[in-house]
Design a protein around this motif. Structure first.
Motif, PDB file in Angstrom:
ATOM      1  N   CYS A  69       0.727  10.741 -14.178  1.00 52.84           N
ATOM      2  CA  CYS A  69       0.824  10.881 -12.722  1.00 52.84           C
ATOM      3  C   CYS A  69       1.541  12.165 -12.334  1.00 52.84           C
ATOM      4  CB  CYS A  69       1.532   9.670 -12.126  1.00 52.84           C
ATOM      5  SG  CYS A  69       0.569   8.160 -12.292  1.00 52.84           S
ATOM      6  N   LYS A  70       2.633  12.477 -13.026  1.00 57.38           N
ATOM      7  CA  LYS A  70       3.367  13.707 -12.721  1.00 57.38           C
ATOM      8  C   LYS A  70       2.512  14.933 -13.002  1.00 57.38           C
ATOM      9  CE  LYS A  70       7.942  11.792 -13.233  1.00 57.38           C
ATOM     10  NZ  LYS A  70       9.120  11.642 -14.059  1.00 57.38           N
ATOM     11  N   PHE A  71       1.717  14.872 -14.076  1.00 57.44           N
ATOM     12  CA  PHE A  71       0.805  15.970 -14.379  1.00 57.44           C
ATOM     13  C   PHE A  71      -0.167  16.177 -13.223  1.00 57.44           C
ATOM     14  CE2 PHE A  71      -3.380  17.333 -15.857  1.00 57.44           C
ATOM     15  CZ  PHE A  71      -3.061  18.571 -16.402  1.00 57.44           C
ATOM     16  N   GLU A  72      -0.746  15.093 -12.745  1.00 55.08           N
ATOM     17  CA  GLU A  72      -1.687  15.179 -11.627  1.00 55.08           C
ATOM     18  C   GLU A  72      -1.008  15.755 -10.380  1.00 55.08           C
ATOM     19  OE1 GLU A  72      -4.863  14.809 -11.689  1.00 55.08           O
ATOM     20  OE2 GLU A  72      -5.134  13.815 -13.613  1.00 55.08           O
ATOM     21  N   SER A 105      -1.397  19.542  -8.064  1.00 58.46           N
ATOM     22  CA  SER A 105      -1.723  19.335  -6.639  1.00 58.46           C
ATOM     23  C   SER A 105      -2.933  18.431  -6.466  1.00 58.46           C
ATOM     24  CB  SER A 105      -1.960  20.669  -5.934  1.00 58.46           C
ATOM     25  OG  SER A 105      -0.798  21.450  -5.980  1.00 58.46           O
ATOM     26  N   ASN A 106      -3.062  17.473  -7.349  1.00 59.42           N
ATOM     27  CA  ASN A 106      -4.168  16.526  -7.291  1.00 59.42           C
ATOM     28  C   ASN A 106      -3.620  15.163  -6.889  1.00 59.42           C
ATOM     29  OD1 ASN A 106      -6.489  15.073  -7.534  1.00 59.42           O
ATOM     30  ND2 ASN A 106      -6.747  15.395  -9.733  1.00 59.42           N
ATOM     31  N   ASN A 123       2.693  -8.295 -14.575  1.00 59.31           N
ATOM     32  CA  ASN A 123       3.001  -7.598 -15.827  1.00 59.31           C
ATOM     33  C   ASN A 123       3.413  -6.138 -15.634  1.00 59.31           C
ATOM     34  OD1 ASN A 123       2.332  -9.900 -17.357  1.00 59.31           O
ATOM     35  ND2 ASN A 123       0.173  -9.376 -17.205  1.00 59.31           N
ATOM     36  N   ALA A 124       3.292  -5.624 -14.428  1.00 62.55           N
ATOM     37  CA  ALA A 124       3.627  -4.220 -14.183  1.00 62.55           C
ATOM     38  C   ALA A 124       5.138  -4.018 -14.219  1.00 62.55           C
ATOM     39  CB  ALA A 124       3.070  -3.770 -12.839  1.00 62.55           C
ATOM     40  N   ASP A 125       5.522  -2.854 -14.640  1.00 61.89           N
ATOM     41  CA  ASP A 125       6.928  -2.479 -14.738  1.00 61.89           C
ATOM     42  C   ASP A 125       7.442  -2.076 -13.350  1.00 61.89           C
ATOM     43  OD1 ASP A 125       9.387  -1.710 -15.656  1.00 61.89           O
ATOM     44  OD2 ASP A 125       8.685   0.079 -16.690  1.00 61.89           O
ATOM     45  N   GLU A 126       8.706  -2.407 -13.042  1.00 62.22           N
ATOM     46  CA  GLU A 126       9.305  -2.030 -11.759  1.00 62.22           C
ATOM     47  C   GLU A 126       9.248  -0.526 -11.550  1.00 62.22           C
ATOM     48  OE1 GLU A 126      13.323  -3.384 -11.369  1.00 62.22           O
ATOM     49  OE2 GLU A 126      12.779  -5.458 -11.764  1.00 62.22           O
ATOM     50  N   LYS A 127       9.414   0.214 -12.643  1.00 63.87           N
ATOM     51  CA  LYS A 127       9.408   1.671 -12.548  1.00 63.87           C
ATOM     52  C   LYS A 127       8.073   2.180 -12.018  1.00 63.87           C
ATOM     53  CE  LYS A 127      12.702   2.230 -16.287  1.00 63.87           C
ATOM     54  NZ  LYS A 127      12.896   2.643 -17.678  1.00 63.87           N
ATOM     55  N   LEU A 128       6.990   1.497 -12.374  1.00 65.79           N
ATOM     56  CA  LEU A 128       5.676   1.881 -11.885  1.00 65.79           C
ATOM     57  C   LEU A 128       5.621   1.773 -10.366  1.00 65.79           C
ATOM     58  CD1 LEU A 128       2.642   2.552 -12.290  1.00 65.79           C
ATOM     59  CD2 LEU A 128       2.256   0.094 -12.540  1.00 65.79           C
ATOM     60  N   PHE A 129       6.109   0.657  -9.819  1.00 63.79           N
ATOM     61  CA  PHE A 129       6.086   0.473  -8.372  1.00 63.79           C
ATOM     62  C   PHE A 129       7.007   1.462  -7.660  1.00 63.79           C
ATOM     63  CE2 PHE A 129       4.662  -3.824  -9.682  1.00 63.79           C
ATOM     64  CZ  PHE A 129       3.433  -3.816  -9.015  1.00 63.79           C
ATOM     65  N   LEU A 130       8.175   1.713  -8.242  1.00 66.42           N
ATOM     66  CA  LEU A 130       9.096   2.679  -7.637  1.00 66.42           C
ATOM     67  C   LEU A 130       8.505   4.085  -7.630  1.00 66.42           C
ATOM     68  CD1 LEU A 130      12.495   1.474  -9.129  1.00 66.42           C
ATOM     69  CD2 LEU A 130      11.731   1.277  -6.770  1.00 66.42           C
ATOM     70  N   ALA A 131       7.897   4.470  -8.746  1.00 67.79           N
ATOM     71  CA  ALA A 131       7.284   5.798  -8.826  1.00 67.79           C
ATOM     72  C   ALA A 131       6.127   5.913  -7.840  1.00 67.79           C
ATOM     73  CB  ALA A 131       6.799   6.063 -10.247  1.00 67.79           C
ATOM     74  N   PHE A 132       5.341   4.851  -7.718  1.00 64.65           N
ATOM     75  CA  PHE A 132       4.213   4.847  -6.788  1.00 64.65           C
ATOM     76  C   PHE A 132       4.725   4.989  -5.360  1.00 64.65           C
ATOM     77  CE2 PHE A 132       0.034   2.358  -5.724  1.00 64.65           C
ATOM     78  CZ  PHE A 132      -0.505   3.514  -5.199  1.00 64.65           C
ATOM     79  N   GLY A 133       5.802   4.287  -5.028  1.00 66.73           N
ATOM     80  CA  GLY A 133       6.399   4.384  -3.691  1.00 66.73           C
ATOM     81  C   GLY A 133       6.899   5.790  -3.394  1.00 66.73           C
ATOM     82  N   LYS A 134       7.602   6.402  -4.352  1.00 69.72           N
ATOM     83  CA  LYS A 134       8.102   7.766  -4.158  1.00 69.72           C
ATOM     84  C   LYS A 134       6.946   8.746  -3.979  1.00 69.72           C
ATOM     85  CE  LYS A 134      12.535   7.499  -6.490  1.00 69.72           C
ATOM     86  NZ  LYS A 134      13.352   7.986  -7.601  1.00 69.72           N
ATOM     87  N   PHE A 135       5.906   8.541  -4.775  1.00 72.40           N
ATOM     88  CA  PHE A 135       4.726   9.397  -4.658  1.00 72.40           C
ATOM     89  C   PHE A 135       4.139   9.316  -3.251  1.00 72.40           C
ATOM     90  CE2 PHE A 135       0.059   9.261  -4.672  1.00 72.40           C
ATOM     91  CZ  PHE A 135      -0.211  10.585  -4.943  1.00 72.40           C
ATOM     92  N   GLU A 136       4.002   8.107  -2.721  1.00 71.17           N
ATOM     93  CA  GLU A 136       3.429   7.936  -1.378  1.00 71.17           C
ATOM     94  C   GLU A 136       4.319   8.570  -0.316  1.00 71.17           C
ATOM     95  OE1 GLU A 136       0.537   7.160  -0.455  1.00 71.17           O
ATOM     96  OE2 GLU A 136      -0.257   6.283  -2.274  1.00 71.17           O
ATOM     97  N   GLU A 137       5.654   8.455  -0.469  1.00 68.30           N
ATOM     98  CA  GLU A 137       6.561   9.103   0.484  1.00 68.30           C
ATOM     99  C   GLU A 137       6.382  10.617   0.450  1.00 68.30           C
ATOM    100  OE1 GLU A 137      10.663   8.007   0.176  1.00 68.30           O
ATOM    101  OE2 GLU A 137      10.200   5.876   0.329  1.00 68.30           O
ATOM    102  N   ASN A 138       6.274  11.172  -0.755  1.00 67.28           N
ATOM    103  CA  ASN A 138       6.073  12.620  -0.877  1.00 67.28           C
ATOM    104  C   ASN A 138       4.758  13.042  -0.234  1.00 67.28           C
ATOM    105  OD1 ASN A 138       8.481  13.024  -2.211  1.00 67.28           O
ATOM    106  ND2 ASN A 138       7.576  12.886  -4.232  1.00 67.28           N
ATOM    107  N   ALA A 170      -3.625  11.467  -8.814  1.00 63.65           N
ATOM    108  CA  ALA A 170      -2.387  10.739  -9.103  1.00 63.65           C
ATOM    109  C   ALA A 170      -2.421   9.353  -8.470  1.00 63.65           C
ATOM    110  CB  ALA A 170      -1.185  11.526  -8.570  1.00 63.65           C
ATOM    111  N   ARG A 171      -2.872   9.269  -7.223  1.00 65.68           N
ATOM    112  CA  ARG A 171      -2.972   7.968  -6.550  1.00 65.68           C
ATOM    113  C   ARG A 171      -3.934   7.054  -7.305  1.00 65.68           C
ATOM    114  NH1 ARG A 171      -3.856   9.589  -1.800  1.00 65.68           N
ATOM    115  NH2 ARG A 171      -1.760   9.305  -0.995  1.00 65.68           N
TER     116      ARG A 171
END
Length: 190
Positions: free
Chosen positions: A12-15, A19-20, A39-54, A24-25
């Motif tokens: 995701c960070k690579f994407e 500038s893609n 089964n998803a990791d909390e870190k996945l949801f947190l990273a997804f949330g930060k990505f959407e805010e950005n 990434a989404r």
């Protein structure tokens, strides 16, 4: 699908670096779908949330640039006000007891003259009662109430609501711990 769970963040960070944001989404969404919510990791949801805010911030920047380049004066002002609202929302979300940020946010809202929106922000602001019964913590908070009452009286011209605001303020203040003297005398006279 090819990369294990531990590599998702890197992909995701690579994407994002490329500038893609669409890519990434897509990776985030497919990961949530693949692993499921259980089964998803909390870190996945947190990273997804930060990505959407950005992404939201980037959209504001792009939209502002577009309006400055091609828009009219009213459109530019609307974009700037929207951006400032977003910034104040982020500030008060981060620190709900930052009364100075609430004051700035309320001044901006009052300038738009939409009473329902202004009242909603005042209600959210006064809901953040100081964490301790110490006068120094309550001083700025009480001014929120006073400004709310003044708004109702002078701008909205709703005398009954003004009385309700001041009564609610008086009921909330821990009078046995401290007093505000002159400021509260004004409130009591209403």
């Amino acid at each position: 699908m090819v990369h294990p769970k531990s590599k998702l963040g890197e992909v995701c960070k690579f994407e994002e670096r490329q500038s893609n944001s669409v890519g990434a989404r897509d990776v985030y969404e497919r990961a949530v779908e693949f692993f499921g919510e259980e089964n998803a990791d909390e870190k996945l949801f947190l990273a997804f949330g930060k990505f959407e805010e950005n992404c939201k911030e980037e959209l504001y920047k792009a939209y502002t640039q577009h309006e400055k380049k091609y828009g009219d004066k009213g459109g530019i002002e609307d974009v700037i006000v929207s951006k400032r609202k977003f910034q104040y929302e982020e500030e008060v979300k981060t620190n709900p007891n930052n009364y100075d940020a609430w004051f700035d946010y309320l001044r901006l809202m009052e300038s738009e003259a939409d009473s329902d929106s202004v009242r909603e922000v005042y209600e959210r602001a006064i809901a953040n009662v100081p964490p301790a019964e110490e006068k120094r913590l309550w001083r700025r908070y009480i001014y929120l109430w006073i400004n709310y009452g003044l708004y109702e009286e002078l701008i909205a011209k709703d005398m009954e609501r003004t009385r309700q605001v001041y009564r609610a303020c008086l009921d909330l203040v821990p009078h046995k711990k401290f007093t505000f003297g002159k400021g509260m005398a004004v409130v009591r006279s209403v």
